[in-house]
Motif scaffolding. Structure first.
Motif, PDB file in Angstrom:
ATOM      1  N   ARG A  51      20.317 -40.517   2.309  1.00  0.00           N
ATOM      2  CA  ARG A  51      20.017 -40.304   0.863  1.00  0.00           C
ATOM      3  C   ARG A  51      20.997 -39.178   0.475  1.00  0.00           C
ATOM      4  O   ARG A  51      21.755 -38.418   1.044  1.00  0.00           O
ATOM      5  N   ARG A  65      15.936 -33.979  -6.372  1.00  0.00           N
ATOM      6  CA  ARG A  65      15.753 -34.926  -5.723  1.00  0.00           C
ATOM      7  C   ARG A  65      16.661 -35.528  -5.216  1.00  0.00           C
ATOM      8  O   ARG A  65      17.957 -35.396  -5.482  1.00  0.00           O
ATOM      9  N   SER A  66      16.687 -36.589  -4.056  1.00  0.00           N
ATOM     10  CA  SER A  66      17.539 -37.308  -3.689  1.00  0.00           C
ATOM     11  C   SER A  66      17.259 -38.614  -3.824  1.00  0.00           C
ATOM     12  O   SER A  66      16.139 -39.122  -4.195  1.00  0.00           O
ATOM     13  N   LEU A  67      18.443 -39.474  -3.772  1.00  0.00           N
ATOM     14  CA  LEU A  67      18.109 -41.026  -3.931  1.00  0.00           C
ATOM     15  C   LEU A  67      18.910 -41.728  -2.714  1.00  0.00           C
ATOM     16  O   LEU A  67      19.680 -41.079  -1.929  1.00  0.00           O
ATOM     17  N   SER A  68      18.325 -42.864  -2.442  1.00  0.00           N
ATOM     18  CA  SER A  68      19.055 -43.590  -1.315  1.00  0.00           C
ATOM     19  C   SER A  68      20.355 -43.953  -1.873  1.00  0.00           C
ATOM     20  O   SER A  68      20.694 -43.914  -3.141  1.00  0.00           O
ATOM     21  N   GLU A  83      20.137 -46.777  -4.569  1.00  0.00           N
ATOM     22  CA  GLU A  83      19.700 -46.274  -5.731  1.00  0.00           C
ATOM     23  C   GLU A  83      20.648 -45.428  -6.616  1.00  0.00           C
ATOM     24  O   GLU A  83      20.960 -45.538  -7.824  1.00  0.00           O
ATOM     25  N   PHE A  84      21.396 -44.512  -5.914  1.00  0.00           N
ATOM     26  CA  PHE A  84      22.415 -43.612  -6.461  1.00  0.00           C
ATOM     27  C   PHE A  84      23.418 -44.567  -7.272  1.00  0.00           C
ATOM     28  O   PHE A  84      23.818 -44.214  -8.273  1.00  0.00           O
ATOM     29  N   LEU A 130      12.078 -48.005  -9.105  1.00  0.00           N
ATOM     30  CA  LEU A 130      12.889 -47.040  -9.214  1.00  0.00           C
ATOM     31  C   LEU A 130      12.726 -46.057 -10.445  1.00  0.00           C
ATOM     32  O   LEU A 130      12.650 -44.821 -10.381  1.00  0.00           O
ATOM     33  N   LEU A 170      11.176 -42.397 -11.215  1.00  0.00           N
ATOM     34  CA  LEU A 170      12.089 -41.442 -11.836  1.00  0.00           C
ATOM     35  C   LEU A 170      11.433 -40.856 -13.356  1.00  0.00           C
ATOM     36  O   LEU A 170      11.330 -39.520 -13.300  1.00  0.00           O
TER      37      LEU A 170
END
Length: 451
Positions: free
Chosen positions: A291, A299-302, A305-306, A400, A404
């Motif tokens: 992540r 927050r973090s994203l995979s 996703e990022f 997703l 968000l």
């Protein structure tokens, strides 16, 4: 004749140090050690797990040489839990005292032949740590309701063992592991304060089950307000397994003296299910998905996703780390070295709070950090990535975007909750005592004190 009045703002508004303890963990420590050598992890306090300490001798020396304080976690809480004792914790030097089973309360009695306190003390002396977390257990365990009394005695027994084994200069911090709802209860808080009074420890570490950086607005505000009830103990308070915006709020509002967490991990704690046996492994390798910590979003994203969100118009501006010293190549660096980005986030935000005079910290935190995260979350939720980009990377775009949007809504409510809490406490600006310094290397100066 007019008089010139010279103001001394720092005399009127003192700036006390903030304690930030970085947990090296059981798998991430090698990368964090490399970051230290590269000059990318200016940590002033670190926590080593006894389960991995035999592999961390050189890293411990490197951190101590850099002036950092080193604290050892005995992993006693995990070793006593049916669901945890057979994993990494069993590699602690005392992890095999009860082969095939958890290390229960009987092992923490005085004058046993196997003497777990002597083992802990000798390990602390051998590796030259500055402090040890006294053996602490989840006091709400369903299979034993006397852990609080056992842990209180353990703190005294450990002090005796350290003095006996040549570790009289090694400090002790008390680890209280309990449900976060227990802290919210005024009667329980009074019990804790009364029970801990007079014990030989420097800082109180609080690991609250069911609470972390993902807490909702109401839970966060209530818990942070309740923490002030522990100040009567007269000890600095370190919130363990807490980071991110909620952790920063705890520091900014003076609820705690410092935080302990990993880099991009260990920002939440749960003892749920600890009394159950571990689920059988299916033979397949596990591991969490990589992540990316997104600066200014909390927050973090995979990685997929990022990449999808960055592909949207305006996405890079909102999501990519703007500091070219940290990520000179933008997206590529953020994906390739996620620990470096997460470390920069964690250290920078807490250092910013620490540099502000005590009585101005809450105002500054609300006006700058919280407002920025709220604004960024609202802008990110409105990004419109192309569906083809998401499909190409195996991302469910609809889900997703819903997450968000929910995150933005949560941050907005968190901001309102923090602002309301600040208004209520303006006339009662009591703060936790500053963390106890243990080294003469000027450790605290770079995160708060003025030389």
């Amino acid at each position: 004749m007019p008089t010139n009045v010279v103001e001394f703002p720092f005399a009127a508004h003192p700036t006390t140090p903030v304690g930030q303890y970085i947990r090296l963990g059981e798998t991430a420590y090698q990368r964090l050690g490399s970051m230290l050598v590269e000059g990318r992890l200016p940590a002033t306090r670190v926590v080593v797990d006894a389960s991995r300490i035999s592999h961390q001798r050189e890293i411990i020396r490197a951190f101590k040489a850099a002036g950092a304080e080193v604290v050892m976690d005995t992993k006693a809480a995990e070793l006593a839990a049916h669901n945890k004792f057979g994993g990494w914790p069993k590699h602690a030097p005392w992890g095999a005292m009860n082969p095939g089973g958890p290390i229960g309360p009987e092992f923490f009695a005085a004058k046993r032949a196997d003497d777990i306190f002597g083992e802990i003390a000798r390990c602390a002396v051998e590796f030259g740590v500055d402090a040890v977390l006294a053996p602490g257990h989840f006091i709400n365990a369903k299979d034993f309701d006397g852990w609080f009394e056992v842990d209180r005695r353990s703190c005294e027994y450990l002090r005796e063992a350290l003095d006996r084994e040549g570790g009289s200069s090694i400090g002790i911090d008390y680890l209280l592991v309990t449900k976060h709802t227990e802290i919210n209860d005024a009667a329980k808080r009074s019990e804790f304060v009364a029970g801990l009074d007079g014990l030989p420890f420097d800082n109180l570490w609080l690991r609250a089950s069911g609470f972390g950086n993902d807490a909702g607005p109401l839970a966060a505000a209530r818990f942070l307000s309740a923490l002030h009830g522990l100040h009567n103990l007269g000890k600095p308070i370190i919130s363990d397994y807490l980071g991110g915006l909620v952790g920063e709020a705890a520091v900014a509002f003076g609820a705690v003296s410092g935080l302990a967490h990993g880099i991009g991990e260990r920002e939440r704690f749960s003892a749920s299910g600890w009394e159950k046996p571990p689920a059988p492994r299916d033979g397949q390798k596990g591991g969490s998905q990589k992540r990316v910590s997104v600066p200014g979003l909390n927050r973090s994203l995979s990685v997929p996703e990022f990449e999808v969100m960055c592909s949207a118009r305006g996405g890079k501006r909102l999501l990519v780390c703007p500091d070219r010293k940290v990520c000179p190549n933008g997206i590529g660096d953020m994906i390739a070295d996620t620990k470096r980005v997460a470390a920069h986030e964690a250290l920078t935000h807490l250092a910013t709070i620490a540099a502000v005079p005590d009585q101005r910290r809450a105002d500054h935190f609300l006006e700058h950090r919280v407002k920025e995260v709220d604004r960024n979350a609202r802008q990110v939720k409105n990004l419109k990535p192309k569906k083809e980009e998401a499909e190409q990377r195996g991302v469910d775009l609809e889900r997703l975007l819903v997450r968000l949007a929910d995150h933005s809504d949560k941050i907005g409510k968190m901001r309102s909750a923090f602002e309301h809490m600040h208004e209520e406490k303006k006339d009662r600006p009591h703060r936790a005592r500053p963390v106890c310094p243990r080294r003469d290397s000027g450790t605290d100066i770079e995160i708060g004190q003025k030389s």
